[in-house]
Design an enzyme around this catalytic site. Structure first.
Site, PDB file in Angstrom:
ATOM      1  N   LYS A   1       0.812  -1.213   0.000  1.00 17.70           N
ATOM      2  CA  LYS A   1       0.000   0.000   0.000  1.00 17.70           C
ATOM      3  C   LYS A   1       0.855   1.276   0.000  1.00 17.70           C
ATOM      4  O   LYS A   1       2.044   1.239   0.304  1.00 17.70           O
ATOM      5  CB  LYS A   1      -0.924  -0.013   1.218  1.00 17.70           C
ATOM      6  CG  LYS A   1      -1.966  -1.135   1.169  1.00 17.70           C
ATOM      7  CD  LYS A   1      -2.866  -1.070   2.393  1.00 17.70           C
ATOM      8  CE  LYS A   1      -3.956  -2.128   2.358  1.00 17.70           C
ATOM      9  NZ  LYS A   1      -4.842  -2.001   3.535  1.00 17.70           N
TER      10      LYS A   1
ATOM     11  N   PHE B   1     -15.578   2.578   7.250  1.00 17.63           N
ATOM     12  CA  PHE B   1     -14.176   2.845   6.914  1.00 17.63           C
ATOM     13  C   PHE B   1     -13.932   3.039   5.412  1.00 17.63           C
ATOM     14  O   PHE B   1     -12.800   3.302   4.995  1.00 17.63           O
ATOM     15  CB  PHE B   1     -13.285   1.711   7.431  1.00 17.63           C
ATOM     16  CG  PHE B   1     -13.625   0.353   6.858  1.00 17.63           C
ATOM     17  CD1 PHE B   1     -13.124  -0.053   5.636  1.00 17.63           C
ATOM     18  CD2 PHE B   1     -14.462  -0.515   7.561  1.00 17.63           C
ATOM     19  CE1 PHE B   1     -13.443  -1.295   5.108  1.00 17.63           C
ATOM     20  CE2 PHE B   1     -14.787  -1.767   7.043  1.00 17.63           C
ATOM     21  CZ  PHE B   1     -14.274  -2.154   5.808  1.00 17.63           C
TER      22      PHE B   1
ATOM     23  N   ARG C   1      -1.474 -14.457   4.298  1.00 14.33           N
ATOM     24  CA  ARG C   1      -2.231 -13.823   5.384  1.00 14.33           C
ATOM     25  C   ARG C   1      -1.510 -13.980   6.722  1.00 14.33           C
ATOM     26  O   ARG C   1      -1.524 -13.076   7.556  1.00 14.33           O
ATOM     27  CB  ARG C   1      -3.660 -14.358   5.419  1.00 14.33           C
ATOM     28  CG  ARG C   1      -4.418 -13.941   4.137  1.00 14.33           C
ATOM     29  CD  ARG C   1      -5.875 -14.237   4.167  1.00 14.33           C
ATOM     30  NE  ARG C   1      -6.585 -13.433   5.148  1.00 14.33           N
ATOM     31  CZ  ARG C   1      -6.903 -12.151   5.010  1.00 14.33           C
ATOM     32  NH1 ARG C   1      -6.554 -11.487   3.927  1.00 14.33           N
ATOM     33  NH2 ARG C   1      -7.575 -11.522   5.954  1.00 14.33           N
TER      34      ARG C   1
ATOM     35  N   THR D   1      -5.382  -7.413  10.355  1.00 16.06           N
ATOM     36  CA  THR D   1      -5.585  -6.042   9.883  1.00 16.06           C
ATOM     37  C   THR D   1      -5.086  -5.009  10.881  1.00 16.06           C
ATOM     38  O   THR D   1      -4.447  -4.032  10.507  1.00 16.06           O
ATOM     39  CB  THR D   1      -7.089  -5.805   9.596  1.00 16.06           C
ATOM     40  OG1 THR D   1      -7.521  -6.785   8.651  1.00 16.06           O
ATOM     41  CG2 THR D   1      -7.343  -4.426   9.043  1.00 16.06           C
TER      42      THR D   1
ATOM     43  N   ARG E   1       2.688  -6.494   9.204  1.00 13.97           N
ATOM     44  CA  ARG E   1       1.934  -5.399   9.822  1.00 13.97           C
ATOM     45  C   ARG E   1       2.501  -5.001  11.179  1.00 13.97           C
ATOM     46  O   ARG E   1       2.460  -3.828  11.542  1.00 13.97           O
ATOM     47  CB  ARG E   1       0.455  -5.761   9.893  1.00 13.97           C
ATOM     48  CG  ARG E   1      -0.182  -5.707   8.498  1.00 13.97           C
ATOM     49  CD  ARG E   1      -1.618  -6.099   8.516  1.00 13.97           C
ATOM     50  NE  ARG E   1      -2.258  -5.853   7.224  1.00 13.97           N
ATOM     51  CZ  ARG E   1      -3.264  -6.560   6.762  1.00 13.97           C
ATOM     52  NH1 ARG E   1      -3.768  -7.559   7.481  1.00 13.97           N
ATOM     53  NH2 ARG E   1      -3.789  -6.279   5.591  1.00 13.97           N
TER      54      ARG E   1
ATOM     55  N   ASN F   1      -2.007   0.022   7.017  1.00 10.21           N
ATOM     56  CA  ASN F   1      -1.416  -1.222   7.511  1.00 10.21           C
ATOM     57  C   ASN F   1      -0.507  -1.909   6.500  1.00 10.21           C
ATOM     58  O   ASN F   1      -0.251  -3.099   6.584  1.00 10.21           O
ATOM     59  CB  ASN F   1      -2.501  -2.165   8.030  1.00 10.21           C
ATOM     60  CG  ASN F   1      -3.511  -2.548   6.969  1.00 10.21           C
ATOM     61  OD1 ASN F   1      -3.329  -2.274   5.791  1.00 10.21           O
ATOM     62  ND2 ASN F   1      -4.584  -3.198   7.402  1.00 10.21           N
TER      63      ASN F   1
ATOM     64  N   HIS G   1      -2.134  -5.583   1.617  1.00 12.55           N
ATOM     65  CA  HIS G   1      -3.436  -6.229   1.426  1.00 12.55           C
ATOM     66  C   HIS G   1      -3.152  -7.601   0.856  1.00 12.55           C
ATOM     67  O   HIS G   1      -2.219  -7.777   0.074  1.00 12.55           O
ATOM     68  CB  HIS G   1      -4.300  -5.438   0.429  1.00 12.55           C
ATOM     69  CG  HIS G   1      -5.454  -6.218  -0.123  1.00 12.55           C
ATOM     70  ND1 HIS G   1      -6.688  -6.244   0.484  1.00 12.55           N
ATOM     71  CD2 HIS G   1      -5.547  -7.034  -1.205  1.00 12.55           C
ATOM     72  CE1 HIS G   1      -7.492  -7.028  -0.216  1.00 12.55           C
ATOM     73  NE2 HIS G   1      -6.818  -7.528  -1.252  1.00 12.55           N
TER      74      HIS G   1
END
Length: 141
Positions: A10, A58, A86, A92, A103, A113, A116
Site C-alpha cells: 500500500k 471505513f 495472510r 488487519t 503489519r 497497515n 493487502h
C-alpha cells in the site's frame, strides 16, 4: 497445494521505501512473485476494487489511503499461498499482529497497515484479474 494469491503493498509502505523488505519477507517464507507492477489508483479504480466494502464506515478512509500514492500489486505463488500470505501479513490491526509479521513491523495504523492480501481463492482470482491480464502472470513452477 500450489496456489496463487494477490498482494498489494500500500501507499504508506511504498512512501517509506519498504517494498524490498516486504517482498523479501514474502520470498523468505516460500512465496514467489510471479507478476508485479507499480500503479497509481484513481478514486474510481479504488472504489471498484473495494466495492464489497462500499457503505461501511471505513470505506472513504480506505479509498483516500489507497489513492494517496502508488501501490505495488503482485501475484504470489506457493504452497497454500493464500493462508501463508495472510499469516505473514498478520491481522488487519497491527496492535494484534504477532512479532515478525509485516503489519507488526511496518504498519502505521489499522488504516495504514502496509499490505493487502486475498482472503479466499475466489477473491484471489477476482483481484488478480482486476490488475493483470493472463500474459502478465508467469508460473514459478
Amino acid at each position: 497445494m500450489l496456489e496463487r494469491t494477490f498482494s498489494i503493498i500500500k501507499p504508506d509502505a511504498v512512501k517509506r521505501n519498504l517494498i524490498g523488505q516486504i517482498v523479501s519477507k514474502l520470498e523468505q517464507n516460500g512465496l514467489k512473485v510471479i507478476a508485479s507492477k507499480m500503479v497509481f489508483l484513481t478514486v474510481q479504480e479504488a472504489k471498484g476494487f473495494y466495492a464489497e466494502h462500499d457503505g461501511k464506515p471505513f470505506f472513504d478512509t480506505l479509498i483516500k489511503n489507497m489513492t494517496a500514492g502508488p501501490i505495488v500489486v503482485q501475484v504470489l505463488e506457493g504452497d497454500d499461498a493464500i493462508a501463508k500470505n495472510r499469516e505473514i501479513m498478520g491481522p488487519t490491526d497491527p496492535e494484534n499482529a504477532p512479532a515478525g509479521s509485516i503489519r507488526k513491523e511496518y504498519a502505521i495504523s489499522m488504516q495504514q497497515n502496509s499490505v493487502h492480501g486475498s482472503d479466499s481463492p475466489e477473491s484471489a482470482q477476482r483481484e488478480i484479474s482486476y490488475f493483470f491480464s493472463e500474459i502478465e502472470v508467469f508460473s514459478a513452477s
